[in-house]
Design an enzyme around this catalytic site. Structure first.
Site, PDB file in Angstrom:
ATOM      1  CB  VAL A 178      44.608  38.010  37.282  1.00 21.33           C
ATOM      2  CG1 VAL A 178      43.360  38.096  36.413  1.00 21.33           C
ATOM      3  CG2 VAL A 178      44.923  36.555  37.615  1.00 21.33           C
ATOM      4  CD  GLU A 179      43.474  42.849  39.928  1.00 25.64           C
ATOM      5  OE1 GLU A 179      43.307  44.081  39.989  1.00 25.64           O
ATOM      6  OE2 GLU A 179      43.216  42.067  40.862  1.00 25.64           O
ATOM      7  CG  MET A 180      47.734  47.081  36.843  1.00 22.51           C
ATOM      8  SD  MET A 180      48.085  48.538  37.830  1.00 22.51           S
ATOM      9  CE  MET A 180      46.961  49.718  37.092  1.00 22.51           C
TER      10      MET A 180
END
Length: 388
Positions: A178-180
Site C-alpha cells: 500500500v505504500e512504496m
C-alpha cells in the site's frame, strides 16, 4: 517513516549537496504524521517501557529555585543538543550521508515516485499535514503518518509498536504494497544498479562483503533519521532553568497538564513515546476518532486486552503536525485536547483551561532540522525502470 506509514512548520533550506561537520547533529545538515494527543489517563492500560536512548544527565541542568521548574524536572527532560546514539548502530559521516540520499530518493519505491520525504516533509514538522498519506498509485494508508522528528527517542515505532527501532521501521514502508510497494529484492537491485550507490554503500559499510542490501539501507536510514531532532524549544529552555522561557498562560497550561494527569503518559524527553495506552481509557471517543475496525496493538499481539491500545505519541512539535489522532481526523489542536480530556481523563475542560494547555503545547516546538537536500546518484541506460 515513509508514505502512508503509521510510523515516525519550520523553515528548511532545500539545496543540492549535504554538508558534513563534527558532532552527531551536525554530521549531516542534509537530511505522521501528525500525532494522537493520546494516553493522558492516570491509570494506563499498558505499563511503560524503558526509553532506549540516553537522556540529559541531571548534573548538566543548572540549579533553580523556581517551584514549577523543579516540579516539571521530575517528569520531563529537555531534548539533548546532540543527536542520540542508536544502540548497535554507531553513527558515521558516511552512514548519515548515505541515509540522507535514501531518505530523499523516490527510486526506492516501485513507481519511483514516493520517497520517505514525501510523507515526512522537512518543512512540515517531519509530517505531511494530511489525514492519511498517498502511497502506491495513490492508495491511502489506514493511519495518519506521525512525524519522523525525534522518532529516535520513541521506545518503539509505528502506532501499534510493531517495529522495535528505526532500522526495523525503515524497512516496512519500502515493501508494503500500500505504500512504496517495492519487492524486497527490488530495493537492493535498484540501488546496486546505480554506480554511485555502490560506492556510497561501500564507504558506509566498509568490510561488508555485500554492502548494497536492504538491511544496510535500513541501517543508514535509521542513523540519518536520528539526526532529525528538535532541541531548544521554549519548554527545553524552561527545564534548563530559564523561568522566563514560558509565558503566564504556558506556565498555567503546564500546571494543568500535570494536575489533570496528562503527564502520566506524556512525560520524559519526548513528552510521550515511551509506553502504550488504551485510547478511550475512561470514555469511548467518537468513531471518527477511534473507528471500531482499527483495534491497534491487538492486531500485533493477538491479545483482546490490547484492543484500541496504541503507542502514546510524542507531543514534541505538536502545533506543527495537524491533523491529529491515528485517524488524522481532527485538525484543531484545542478540539483534540478536549477529546483526550474526556476519553482519557473523564473530564470536561473549560475554554480557559483548554487555551492554556494549548499554549503550553505550543512551547514544545523546537529548532527544526536545517536540511540540505543531497544530490542523488544519477540513473542511466542500465538503471531499472519504474513500475507502471
Amino acid at each position: 517513516m515513509h508514505a502512508a506509514s503509521d510510523h515516525s512548520g519550520g523553515h528548511v533550506r532545500s539545496q543540492r549537496r549535504p554538508r558534513l561537520a563534527a558532532g552527531c547533529r551536525s554530521i549531516l545538515l542534509a537530511a505522521s504524521v501528525s500525532l494522537l494527543v493520546a494516553g493522558c489517563n492516570k491509570a494506563p492500560q499498558t505499563a511503560a517501557a524503558p526509553n532506549p536512548v540516553p537522556l540529559v544527565a541531571s548534573s548538566a541542568i543548572p540549579a533553580t529555585t523556581d517551584p514549577l521548574i523543579l516540579r516539571a524536572r521530575g517528569l520531563f527532560q529537555p531534548i539533548p543538543t546532540t543527536a542520540p546514539d542508536l544502540p548497535g548502530n554507531p553513527a558515521t559521516a558516511e552512514k548519515v550521508a548515505l541515509g540522507a540520499m535514501l531518505y530523499f530518493d523516490p527510486r526506492i519505491s516501485a513507481t519511483h515516485s514516493i520517497s520517505c520525504a514525501s510523507c515526512h516533509n522537512m518543512g512540515l514538522g517531519g509530517a505531511d499535514n494530511s489525514p492519511t498519506s498517498a502511497g502506491f498509485h495513490g492508495t491511502r494508508g489506514g493511519r495518519n503518518s506521525p512525524t519522523v522528528f525525534n522518532a529516535a527517542f520513541n521506545f518503539a515505532q509505528f502506532w501499534d509498536g510493531r517495529a522495535k527501532d528505526l532500522a526495523e521501521q525503515a524497512g516496512g514502508p519500502m515493501v508494503n504494497p500500500v505504500e512504496m510497494a517495492s519487492p524486497k529484492q527490488h530495493v537492493a537491485e535498484q540501488l546496486a544498479a546505480l554506480p554511485q550507490y555502490r560506492t556510497e554503500f561501500a564507504r558506509a559499510f566498509a568490510g561488508d562483503a555485500n554492502p548494497v542490501s536492504l538491511a544496510n539501507a535500513q541501517t543508514a536510514l535509521a542513523v540519518f533519521e536520528a539526526t532529525l531532532f528538535t532541541p531548544n524549544a521554549p519548554f527545553d529552555r524552561f527545564l534548563r532553568g530559564d523561568a522566563a522561557a514560558l509565558g503566564a498562560d504556558q506556565r498555567a497550561g503546564l500546571t494543568l497538564f500535570m494536575d489533570k494527569g496528562c503527564s502520566a503518559c506524556h512525560a520524559g524527553v519526548n513528552i510521550g513515546g515511551a509506553m502504550y495506552a488504551k485510547f478511550g481509557a475512561v470514555a469511548v471517543p467518537d468513531a471518527q476518532y477511534r473507528p471500531v475496525g482499527d483495534k491497534g496493538r491487538s492486531a500485533v499481539t493477538g491479545r483482546p486486552a490490547d484492543d484500541y491500545v496504541f503507542k502514546v505519541p510524542s507531543l514534541r512539535n505538536i502545533a506543527l503536525t495537524a491533523p491529529y489522532f491515528h485517524t488524522g481526523s481532527e485538525q484543531d489542536l484545542a478540539k483534540a485536547v478536549n477529546v483526550m480530556a474526556r476519553a482519557q481523563l473523564g473530564q470536561s475542560l473549560t475554554t480557559a483551561e483548554t487555551a492554556q494547555i494549548v499554549a503550553f503545547l505550543k512551547s514544545l516546538t523546537g529548532d527544526q532540522p536545517r536540511i540540505v537536500e543531497p544530490q542523488l546518484p544519477v540513473s542511466d541506460a542500465g538503471s531499472p525502470l519504474p513500475d507502471k
